[in-house]
Write a protein that holds these residues in place. Sequence first.
Motif, PDB file in Angstrom:
ATOM      1  N   ALA A 305     -13.366  -2.857  -5.978  1.00 18.57           N
ATOM      2  CA  ALA A 305     -12.709  -2.421  -7.210  1.00 18.57           C
ATOM      3  C   ALA A 305     -11.877  -1.173  -6.959  1.00 18.57           C
ATOM      4  O   ALA A 305     -10.785  -1.007  -7.523  1.00 18.57           O
ATOM      5  N   ASN A 306     -12.360  -0.303  -6.099  1.00 17.78           N
ATOM      6  CA  ASN A 306     -11.603   0.905  -5.754  1.00 17.78           C
ATOM      7  C   ASN A 306     -10.303   0.552  -5.027  1.00 17.78           C
ATOM      8  O   ASN A 306      -9.248   1.142  -5.286  1.00 17.78           O
ATOM      9  N   ALA A 307     -10.376  -0.435  -4.128  1.00 17.66           N
ATOM     10  CA  ALA A 307      -9.172  -0.852  -3.400  1.00 17.66           C
ATOM     11  C   ALA A 307      -8.160  -1.521  -4.330  1.00 17.66           C
ATOM     12  O   ALA A 307      -6.944  -1.388  -4.147  1.00 17.66           O
ATOM     13  N   ASN A 308      -8.638  -2.204  -5.341  1.00 16.38           N
ATOM     14  CA  ASN A 308      -7.735  -2.869  -6.279  1.00 16.38           C
ATOM     15  C   ASN A 308      -6.901  -1.867  -7.072  1.00 16.38           C
ATOM     16  O   ASN A 308      -5.791  -2.181  -7.517  1.00 16.38           O
ATOM     17  N   ILE A 309      -7.417  -0.645  -7.246  1.00 17.07           N
ATOM     18  CA  ILE A 309      -6.639   0.395  -7.919  1.00 17.07           C
ATOM     19  C   ILE A 309      -5.389   0.717  -7.108  1.00 17.07           C
ATOM     20  O   ILE A 309      -4.304   0.961  -7.668  1.00 17.07           O
ATOM     21  N   GLY A 310      -5.517   0.705  -5.768  1.00 17.88           N
ATOM     22  CA  GLY A 310      -4.351   0.955  -4.915  1.00 17.88           C
ATOM     23  C   GLY A 310      -3.256  -0.064  -5.133  1.00 17.88           C
ATOM     24  O   GLY A 310      -2.067   0.268  -5.186  1.00 17.88           O
ATOM     25  N   ALA A 311      -3.659  -1.346  -5.283  1.00 18.17           N
ATOM     26  CA  ALA A 311      -2.667  -2.385  -5.541  1.00 18.17           C
ATOM     27  C   ALA A 311      -2.021  -2.200  -6.904  1.00 18.17           C
ATOM     28  O   ALA A 311      -0.806  -2.398  -7.074  1.00 18.17           O
ATOM     29  N   ALA A 312      -2.817  -1.790  -7.911  1.00 19.96           N
ATOM     30  CA  ALA A 312      -2.267  -1.570  -9.246  1.00 19.96           C
ATOM     31  C   ALA A 312      -1.312  -0.379  -9.256  1.00 19.96           C
ATOM     32  O   ALA A 312      -0.281  -0.394  -9.942  1.00 19.96           O
ATOM     33  N   ARG A 313      -1.621   0.651  -8.495  1.00 24.08           N
ATOM     34  CA  ARG A 313      -0.722   1.808  -8.408  1.00 24.08           C
ATOM     35  C   ARG A 313       0.578   1.451  -7.707  1.00 24.08           C
ATOM     36  O   ARG A 313       1.667   1.906  -8.092  1.00 24.08           O
ATOM     37  N   ALA A 314       0.479   0.630  -6.666  1.00 22.03           N
ATOM     38  CA  ALA A 314       1.676   0.257  -5.908  1.00 22.03           C
ATOM     39  C   ALA A 314       2.664  -0.537  -6.747  1.00 22.03           C
ATOM     40  O   ALA A 314       3.866  -0.559  -6.447  1.00 22.03           O
ATOM     41  N   ALA A 315       2.186  -1.169  -7.831  1.00 24.56           N
ATOM     42  CA  ALA A 315       3.079  -1.959  -8.677  1.00 24.56           C
ATOM     43  C   ALA A 315       4.095  -1.087  -9.409  1.00 24.56           C
ATOM     44  O   ALA A 315       5.114  -1.596  -9.902  1.00 24.56           O
ATOM     45  N   PHE A 316       3.865   0.227  -9.479  1.00 24.33           N
ATOM     46  CA  PHE A 316       4.804   1.131 -10.144  1.00 24.33           C
ATOM     47  C   PHE A 316       5.999   1.474  -9.250  1.00 24.33           C
ATOM     48  O   PHE A 316       6.992   2.020  -9.721  1.00 24.33           O
ATOM     49  N   PHE A 317       5.904   1.171  -7.969  1.00 19.07           N
ATOM     50  CA  PHE A 317       6.930   1.563  -7.012  1.00 19.07           C
ATOM     51  C   PHE A 317       7.792   0.366  -6.624  1.00 19.07           C
ATOM     52  O   PHE A 317       7.435  -0.786  -6.866  1.00 19.07           O
ATOM     53  N   PRO A 318       8.946   0.629  -6.022  1.00 20.43           N
ATOM     54  CA  PRO A 318       9.844  -0.479  -5.660  1.00 20.43           C
ATOM     55  C   PRO A 318       9.180  -1.450  -4.698  1.00 20.43           C
ATOM     56  O   PRO A 318       8.367  -1.072  -3.847  1.00 20.43           O
ATOM     57  N   SER A 319       9.557  -2.701  -4.859  1.00 20.74           N
ATOM     58  CA  SER A 319       9.097  -3.758  -3.966  1.00 20.74           C
ATOM     59  C   SER A 319      10.298  -4.269  -3.181  1.00 20.74           C
ATOM     60  O   SER A 319      11.312  -4.656  -3.777  1.00 20.74           O
ATOM     61  N   ILE A 320      10.206  -4.247  -1.872  1.00 26.83           N
ATOM     62  CA  ILE A 320      11.314  -4.657  -1.006  1.00 26.83           C
ATOM     63  C   ILE A 320      10.887  -5.898  -0.237  1.00 26.83           C
ATOM     64  O   ILE A 320       9.848  -5.916   0.423  1.00 26.83           O
ATOM     65  N   SER A 321      11.680  -6.947  -0.342  1.00 24.75           N
ATOM     66  CA  SER A 321      11.383  -8.186   0.359  1.00 24.75           C
ATOM     67  C   SER A 321      12.609  -8.636   1.135  1.00 24.75           C
ATOM     68  O   SER A 321      13.752  -8.326   0.769  1.00 24.75           O
ATOM     69  N   LEU A 322      12.350  -9.348   2.217  1.00 20.37           N
ATOM     70  CA  LEU A 322      13.410  -9.821   3.106  1.00 20.37           C
ATOM     71  C   LEU A 322      13.371 -11.343   3.173  1.00 20.37           C
ATOM     72  O   LEU A 322      12.309 -11.943   3.301  1.00 20.37           O
ATOM     73  N   THR A 323      14.566 -11.923   3.114  1.00 22.35           N
ATOM     74  CA  THR A 323      14.732 -13.351   3.349  1.00 22.35           C
ATOM     75  C   THR A 323      15.830 -13.500   4.387  1.00 22.35           C
ATOM     76  O   THR A 323      16.947 -13.012   4.193  1.00 22.35           O
ATOM     77  N   THR A 324      15.504 -14.150   5.465  1.00 22.88           N
ATOM     78  CA  THR A 324      16.486 -14.273   6.547  1.00 22.88           C
ATOM     79  C   THR A 324      16.423 -15.662   7.148  1.00 22.88           C
ATOM     80  O   THR A 324      15.412 -16.361   7.048  1.00 22.88           O
TER      81      THR A 324
END
Length: 482
Positions: A305-324
Amino acid sequence: MKPKTLSLAVAALFLGGCTLIPKYEQPQAPVSAHWPTGPAYRAQDAEASGRLASEIGWREFFADPNLQRLIETALANNRDLRVSALNIQRAQAMYRIRRADMLPTVGIGAGETAQRIPADLSSTGQMMIAHQYGVSANISSYELDFFGRIRSLNEQALELYFSTEEAWRSAQISLVSGVTNTYLAWLADRQRQYVAQETLKSQQQSYDLIKTRYDQGIASELDLRQAQTSVEMARFDAASYTTYVAQDENALSLLLGTPALPEWLTANKTEDLGAAIRLTAGEIPSAVLQQRPDVLAAEHQLKAANANIGAARAAFFPSISLTTSVGTASASLSGLFKAGSGVWSFAPQISLPIFDSGRNIANLEVSETDRAIALAQYEKAVQTAFREVADALAQRGTIDEQLAAQKALTEATAATFRLATVRYEKGIDSYLNVLDAQRAMYSADLGLIGIQLARQMNQVALYKSLGGGIDQQEYQGERKAN
């Protein structure tokens, strides 16, 4: 350092382990650091000494070879334990899925595109069909985990895997103690059945004797009816304990996971409760609660549950994905691999949440609430473990005194019955005194069996509550196999 090199170094730093997971600190145990003390507890049980219960394998703890064979059968066939083992495999597979998300997915694709072009749209003024062939290697939507969202989810899956593994250990401990307690109850009920049947025989003989004396006019009808009442009560008890023995066998069969009890067990006539368990006072530890599998499982749930907070916090920041995509393309199959037919595409995409109607905030609140719930469940697991040990120690502190008193009571009632019988035969007392003495002796005999069973079950409860019930060599072997 060149700007390009600097940017690559920063990216490598982020990819190397940056997460937004809160720092985990093991919660303070919400119980006393010492076992309870008082009149119900032995002084030596409140002190740390001897080997940990988790270090004493069940083969060493349970001395009865029949019980050992039953436990082996249950560990191999019990369906609940099998489900726990399958849950470990499932959690392990889920962890591998999360682990795979940290690496790009590479695929190879090949295809043909055919297009009919009308004459009025064709550059030649004539209808034509255009073909295009292509072969490429693709990376689709690979997320650069700058803020540790994927690593947080991976950490959560790993902790859940550890939790299921501890849950399996807890299930095995419960199964071992369950088989033992059911086996002990079966032995005790067989003893009670034997006592009830022997009492029925004795009272039937007494009834027959009084019936003869009644027919001769020596005994009264009151004596006859009192003897008959005693016989019917004994008959009822004998039938009841026959039912209890059958129910014990059904319960034991369910725990073993077999259609019926083994023939070697039902053919065995041993009734010795005292030979089932081997335990000495020096093997009683004092503080092992945080190493119990159920407590460890709750702690891994808290870490997840503590680790899941990290994922929830990361959702506030930009997400960068690559397609090549890298490959070759040509209007004809023959030209597909000729020089100059190479094609490539590179499509980075950045997504920054601006307005989501509070979704990310709510998700973060949910994850923080989940952690608070997991913390409360962990603390409850520790408190429950402490209570189970304290209860077992309280009974252990007085059970020997109870057993000694019950033995003395059994001897006293047996002597009273003998004296009452002699006095009746000499015509000094009525037969009612004989019946009262016989019932008291019968009740004391059953009580002695019950207290012997309670003493054995207390040792099992103490062994279990302190984390005992795992064969460490077998457990380590299974972990290596998995």
